[in-house]
Write a protein that holds these residues in place. Structure first.
Motif, short mmCIF file in Angstrom:
data_model
loop_
_atom_site.label_atom_id
_atom_site.label_comp_id
_atom_site.label_asym_id
_atom_site.label_seq_id
_atom_site.Cartn_x
_atom_site.Cartn_y
_atom_site.Cartn_z
N GLU A 74 0.62 -1.23 0.03
CA GLU A 74 0.23 -0.02 -0.19
C GLU A 74 1.04 1.26 -0.03
O GLU A 74 2.26 1.25 0.64
N PHE A 75 0.25 2.15 -0.66
CA PHE A 75 1.39 3.52 -0.65
C PHE A 75 0.41 4.49 -0.56
O PHE A 75 -0.66 4.63 -0.71
N GLY A 80 4.36 6.69 -3.16
CA GLY A 80 4.44 6.44 -4.80
C GLY A 80 5.65 7.17 -5.32
O GLY A 80 6.24 6.87 -6.18
N THR A 113 4.39 2.76 -11.75
CA THR A 113 4.87 3.79 -10.81
C THR A 113 4.24 5.20 -11.12
O THR A 113 4.01 6.27 -10.39
N LEU A 116 0.89 5.00 -9.53
CA LEU A 116 1.10 5.21 -7.86
C LEU A 116 1.62 6.68 -7.59
O LEU A 116 1.73 7.05 -6.65
N ASN A 117 1.99 7.34 -8.63
CA ASN A 117 2.54 8.61 -8.23
C ASN A 117 1.76 9.77 -8.48
O ASN A 117 2.06 11.01 -8.51
N PHE A 147 -4.07 -0.79 -9.48
CA PHE A 147 -2.80 -0.24 -8.94
C PHE A 147 -3.24 1.11 -8.22
O PHE A 147 -2.85 1.47 -7.13
N LEU A 150 -4.32 0.61 -4.59
CA LEU A 150 -3.05 0.61 -3.68
C LEU A 150 -2.85 1.84 -3.12
O LEU A 150 -2.04 1.82 -1.85
N ARG A 151 -3.35 2.82 -3.53
CA ARG A 151 -3.07 4.29 -2.80
C ARG A 151 -4.03 4.71 -1.85
O ARG A 151 -5.24 4.60 -1.89
#
Length: 164
Positions: A74-75, A80, A113, A116-117, A147, A150-151
């Motif tokens: 998890e992020f 991220g 990425t 996630l960023n 994905f 996951l944030r």
């Protein structure tokens, strides 16, 4: 096993933790050192073509393993951002280890990425669809949403409502 150490680190970072993580790069430094040690032994005995082939196999395996550990994590936004920096370092290292570009083999990981960023869920429209430009996506719409989920700071309702 080298990639599995990613799971032992938190990716839900505070500003202070992010600064420390960025300065020390605990995961990526270790991974690159291990990969470099492995490859340096083979470079001594393999022909350049065989070494490039080995790097190709290694890139496929490392990116696949990274994808797996990322999907189990998890992020938050800073997590991220840290992951993005790590993946850039990894791709740069792998690129330097061979005579051909590894960017294509790393495209999925790089796109993960990117997802996630993001600063906010709606920002994906800058990268996906008509407005996306020339970047062909290797992730499906469902994978992008998986994905994104996951944030921990992204609302699941916002992700579900996305039209990709």
């Amino acid at each position: 096993p080298w990639v599995d150490t990613f799971l032992s680190l938190s990716h839900h970072l505070t500003e202070e933790e992010f600064s420390s993580y960025e300065a020390n790069e605990p995961f990526i430094r270790s991974l690159i050192a291990n990969l470099d040690s492995l490859l340096s032994e083979f470079k001594k005995t393999l022909t350049p073509a065989n070494c490039d082939a080995l790097v190709g196999i290694l890139v496929s395996e490392v990116t696949s393993q990274m994808e797996k550990v990322i999907s189990k994590s998890e992020f938050n936004r800073l997590g991220g951002l840290a992951l993005d920096k790590e993946v850039r370092s990894l791709v740069s290292y792998l690129n330097s280890a061979t005579s051909w570009s590894v960017r294509d083999k790393c495209a999925r990981l790089t796109q993960i990425t990117t997802v996630l960023n993001l600063e906010r869920v709606a920002e994906i429209s800058d990268y996906w669809g008509v407005e996306a430009g020339a970047m062909p996506w290797r992730l499906t719409a469902n994978e992008v949403k998986q994905f994104m989920s996951l944030r921990t700071d992204f609302r699941s309702d916002d992700i579900r409502r996305l039209k990709l």
